[in-house]
Motif scaffolding. Structure first.
Motif, PDB file in Angstrom:
ATOM      1  N   PHE A 134       0.789  -1.242   0.000  1.00  0.00           N
ATOM      2  CA  PHE A 134       0.000   0.000   0.000  1.00  0.00           C
ATOM      3  C   PHE A 134       0.818   1.288   0.000  1.00  0.00           C
ATOM      4  CE2 PHE A 134      -2.732  -3.191   2.232  1.00  0.00           C
ATOM      5  CZ  PHE A 134      -3.590  -3.404   1.164  1.00  0.00           C
ATOM      6  N   LEU A 135       2.057   1.225  -0.456  1.00  0.00           N
ATOM      7  CA  LEU A 135       2.828   2.467  -0.574  1.00  0.00           C
ATOM      8  C   LEU A 135       2.214   3.390  -1.622  1.00  0.00           C
ATOM      9  CD1 LEU A 135       6.541   1.274  -0.264  1.00  0.00           C
ATOM     10  CD2 LEU A 135       5.064   2.261   1.487  1.00  0.00           C
ATOM     11  N   HIS A 136       1.510   2.814  -2.587  1.00  0.00           N
ATOM     12  CA  HIS A 136       0.860   3.642  -3.618  1.00  0.00           C
ATOM     13  C   HIS A 136      -0.347   4.404  -3.063  1.00  0.00           C
ATOM     14  CE1 HIS A 136      -1.350  -0.107  -3.495  1.00  0.00           C
ATOM     15  NE2 HIS A 136      -2.327   0.414  -4.209  1.00  0.00           N
ATOM     16  N   LYS A 163      10.404   2.621   4.147  1.00  0.00           N
ATOM     17  CA  LYS A 163      10.199   1.943   2.865  1.00  0.00           C
ATOM     18  C   LYS A 163       9.738   2.939   1.788  1.00  0.00           C
ATOM     19  CE  LYS A 163      11.111  -2.374   4.021  1.00  0.00           C
ATOM     20  NZ  LYS A 163      12.206  -3.165   3.399  1.00  0.00           N
ATOM     21  N   LEU A 164       8.898   3.878   2.182  1.00  0.00           N
ATOM     22  CA  LEU A 164       8.465   4.907   1.236  1.00  0.00           C
ATOM     23  C   LEU A 164       9.637   5.792   0.839  1.00  0.00           C
ATOM     24  CD1 LEU A 164       6.229   6.315  -0.319  1.00  0.00           C
ATOM     25  CD2 LEU A 164       5.670   7.610   1.762  1.00  0.00           C
ATOM     26  N   ALA A 165      10.472   6.154   1.811  1.00  0.00           N
ATOM     27  CA  ALA A 165      11.654   6.971   1.514  1.00  0.00           C
ATOM     28  C   ALA A 165      12.595   6.244   0.559  1.00  0.00           C
ATOM     29  CB  ALA A 165      12.388   7.319   2.813  1.00  0.00           C
ATOM     30  N   LEU A 166      12.731   4.928   0.731  1.00  0.00           N
ATOM     31  CA  LEU A 166      13.565   4.144  -0.182  1.00  0.00           C
ATOM     32  C   LEU A 166      13.042   4.243  -1.614  1.00  0.00           C
ATOM     33  CD1 LEU A 166      15.759   2.031  -0.862  1.00  0.00           C
ATOM     34  CD2 LEU A 166      14.098   0.260  -0.208  1.00  0.00           C
ATOM     35  N   CYS A 167      11.749   4.068  -1.787  1.00  0.00           N
ATOM     36  CA  CYS A 167      11.162   4.153  -3.131  1.00  0.00           C
ATOM     37  C   CYS A 167      11.428   5.513  -3.767  1.00  0.00           C
ATOM     38  CB  CYS A 167       9.657   3.908  -3.067  1.00  0.00           C
ATOM     39  SG  CYS A 167       9.165   2.259  -2.559  1.00  0.00           S
ATOM     40  N   LEU A 168      11.208   6.576  -3.008  1.00  0.00           N
ATOM     41  CA  LEU A 168      11.339   7.926  -3.547  1.00  0.00           C
ATOM     42  C   LEU A 168      12.787   8.259  -3.901  1.00  0.00           C
ATOM     43  CD1 LEU A 168       8.917   9.756  -1.091  1.00  0.00           C
ATOM     44  CD2 LEU A 168       8.466   9.145  -3.483  1.00  0.00           C
ATOM     45  N   SER A 235      10.082   0.280 -14.611  1.00  0.00           N
ATOM     46  CA  SER A 235      11.045   0.846 -13.665  1.00  0.00           C
ATOM     47  C   SER A 235      10.426   2.027 -12.911  1.00  0.00           C
ATOM     48  CB  SER A 235      12.297   1.313 -14.404  1.00  0.00           C
ATOM     49  OG  SER A 235      13.247   1.840 -13.500  1.00  0.00           O
ATOM     50  N   GLY A 236      10.641   2.042 -11.602  1.00  0.00           N
ATOM     51  CA  GLY A 236      10.101   3.102 -10.758  1.00  0.00           C
ATOM     52  C   GLY A 236       8.750   2.789 -10.154  1.00  0.00           C
ATOM     53  N   SER A 237       8.184   1.633 -10.519  1.00  0.00           N
ATOM     54  CA  SER A 237       6.842   1.286 -10.069  1.00  0.00           C
ATOM     55  C   SER A 237       6.858   0.438  -8.805  1.00  0.00           C
ATOM     56  CB  SER A 237       6.098   0.513 -11.169  1.00  0.00           C
ATOM     57  OG  SER A 237       5.951   1.287 -12.334  1.00  0.00           O
ATOM     58  N   LYS A 243       0.435  -6.795  -9.740  1.00  0.00           N
ATOM     59  CA  LYS A 243      -0.160  -5.598 -10.325  1.00  0.00           C
ATOM     60  C   LYS A 243       0.808  -4.429 -10.176  1.00  0.00           C
ATOM     61  CE  LYS A 243      -4.987  -6.915  -9.586  1.00  0.00           C
ATOM     62  NZ  LYS A 243      -6.292  -6.513  -8.981  1.00  0.00           N
ATOM     63  N   VAL A 244       0.819  -3.569 -11.181  1.00  0.00           N
ATOM     64  CA  VAL A 244       1.756  -2.450 -11.226  1.00  0.00           C
ATOM     65  C   VAL A 244       1.055  -1.164 -10.811  1.00  0.00           C
ATOM     66  CG1 VAL A 244       3.302  -1.112 -12.694  1.00  0.00           C
ATOM     67  CG2 VAL A 244       3.069  -3.578 -13.067  1.00  0.00           C
ATOM     68  N   TYR A 245       1.670  -0.469  -9.857  1.00  0.00           N
ATOM     69  CA  TYR A 245       1.141   0.806  -9.374  1.00  0.00           C
ATOM     70  C   TYR A 245       2.228   1.867  -9.452  1.00  0.00           C
ATOM     71  CZ  TYR A 245      -2.432  -2.192  -7.205  1.00  0.00           C
ATOM     72  OH  TYR A 245      -3.420  -3.110  -6.977  1.00  0.00           O
ATOM     73  N   SER A 246       1.817   3.093  -9.653  1.00  0.00           N
ATOM     74  CA  SER A 246       2.758   4.207  -9.640  1.00  0.00           C
ATOM     75  C   SER A 246       2.917   4.722  -8.214  1.00  0.00           C
ATOM     76  CB  SER A 246       2.266   5.353 -10.529  1.00  0.00           C
ATOM     77  OG  SER A 246       2.195   4.934 -11.874  1.00  0.00           O
ATOM     78  N   ILE A 247       4.143   5.077  -7.842  1.00  0.00           N
ATOM     79  CA  ILE A 247       4.335   5.824  -6.607  1.00  0.00           C
ATOM     80  C   ILE A 247       3.725   7.203  -6.860  1.00  0.00           C
ATOM     81  CG2 ILE A 247       6.006   6.733  -4.962  1.00  0.00           C
ATOM     82  CD1 ILE A 247       5.960   3.679  -5.049  1.00  0.00           C
ATOM     83  N   PRO A 248       2.779   7.642  -6.034  1.00  0.00           N
ATOM     84  CA  PRO A 248       1.934   8.793  -6.404  1.00  0.00           C
ATOM     85  C   PRO A 248       2.604  10.163  -6.402  1.00  0.00           C
ATOM     86  CG  PRO A 248       1.394   8.026  -4.205  1.00  0.00           C
ATOM     87  CD  PRO A 248       2.352   7.034  -4.780  1.00  0.00           C
ATOM     88  N   PHE A 249       3.832  10.266  -5.948  1.00  0.00           N
ATOM     89  CA  PHE A 249       4.493  11.579  -5.954  1.00  0.00           C
ATOM     90  C   PHE A 249       6.005  11.365  -5.964  1.00  0.00           C
ATOM     91  CE2 PHE A 249       3.651  10.228  -1.649  1.00  0.00           C
ATOM     92  CZ  PHE A 249       4.840  10.467  -0.966  1.00  0.00           C
TER      93      PHE A 249
END
Length: 269
Positions: A134-136, A163-168, A235-237, A243-249
């Motif tokens: 649910f990071l998306h 985990k969110l900081a890692l993605c960003l 890449s970046g998702s 299922k593929v989701y975009s990081i929203p920001f």
């Protein structure tokens, strides 16, 4: 392929290691100590595994091991940043960083960037980060949770934010490197040593025992993203249950600067 794994000696990482060995890949496991190697050697054939030893909460240790890996291997095809912590209280690293932030965010970022920097032949590299569900759905990064910790809210506090900081941060870096492909994969709720530990909320433990998946099933999610061509252009998702989701920001420059200031080693030569 030459594949590097952190946290590959137990739980999801161990099942991933076993699956990769079937494919005759060259595996590099980054472990904290030789005791973990000895324990692993009793359970699987380690003939095609190279062992590297580093403390992922110590930034200098990560830089040193990246140097050793490239000196021995010359290049890496895939990095699975699978190791992580889920803690019951506020702990600080050697660098005086909150420990979730140190191990779950900075360690994989430093390792990946240093491996890439030290690689002379810059062919494509895949970086696959084990994250959380649910990071998306997150609206923003609450950086104070990991930069100025006051109270540890189990699972939804520093762990989630790390985990969110890692993605960003990974996405921000990956956009600048054409041949670096970054994927964030949620293995789903899994019966591991981490999810049975004190960092899990008490109310979740009965649910864990009844409904969480076994590590082998969760490892398949990581493996599929690495080798299924359907994910090649994602890449970046965030990839959750296939299922593929975009990081929203994206991360803003001020927050990025504040987070990266906590890195005490040079990211670039």
């Amino acid at each position: 392929m030459k594949i590097l794994i952190t946290g590959g000696h137990t739980g999801i990482g161990l099942e991933l290691t076993k699956k990769l060995l079937i494919g005759k890949h060259k595996i590099g496991l980054i472990l904290r100590n030789r005791e973990r190697k000895n324990s692993l050697s009793k359970n699987i054939n380690t003939e095609n595994i190279d062992f590297f030893f580093a403390d992922l909460s110590d930034q200098k240790s990560i830089v040193d091991i990246a140097d050793e890996i490239i000196k021995k291997w010359h290049n890496v095809d895939i990095i699975f940043n699978n190791a992580g912590v889920l803690l019951d209280s506020i702990y600080l690293s050697k660098q005086e960083n909150e420990m979730h932030f140190e191990v779950n965010t900075l360690a994989p970022l430093i390792l990946s960037m240093k491996i890439w920097e030290k690689t002379k032949e810059k062919k494509e590299i895949k970086i696959i980060n084990t994250v959380t569900d649910f990071l998306h759905k997150q609206k923003k990064l609450v950086s104070k949770t990991i930069l100025e910790p006051v109270k540890n809210r189990k699972l939804i506090g520093a762990y989630l934010q790390s985990k969110l900081a890692l993605c960003l941060l990974m996405n921000d870096w990956g956009k600048k490197e054409e041949k670096v492909m970054v994927y964030h994969v949620t293995p789903g709720p899994t019966k591991t040593k981490m999810t049975s530990g004190p960092g899990m909320p008490i109310w979740l433990k009965p649910i864990r025992n009844l409904f969480f998946a076994m590590p082998k099933k969760s490892a398949n999610h990581l493996y599929n993203v690495a080798f299924n061509k359907n994910f090649s252009d994602e890449s970046g998702s965030l990839i959750q249950k296939g299922k593929v989701y975009s990081i929203p920001f994206q991360i803003d420059s001020y927050t990025k600067s504040k987070l990266l200031q906590r890195i005490k080693v040079k990211l670039n030569s």
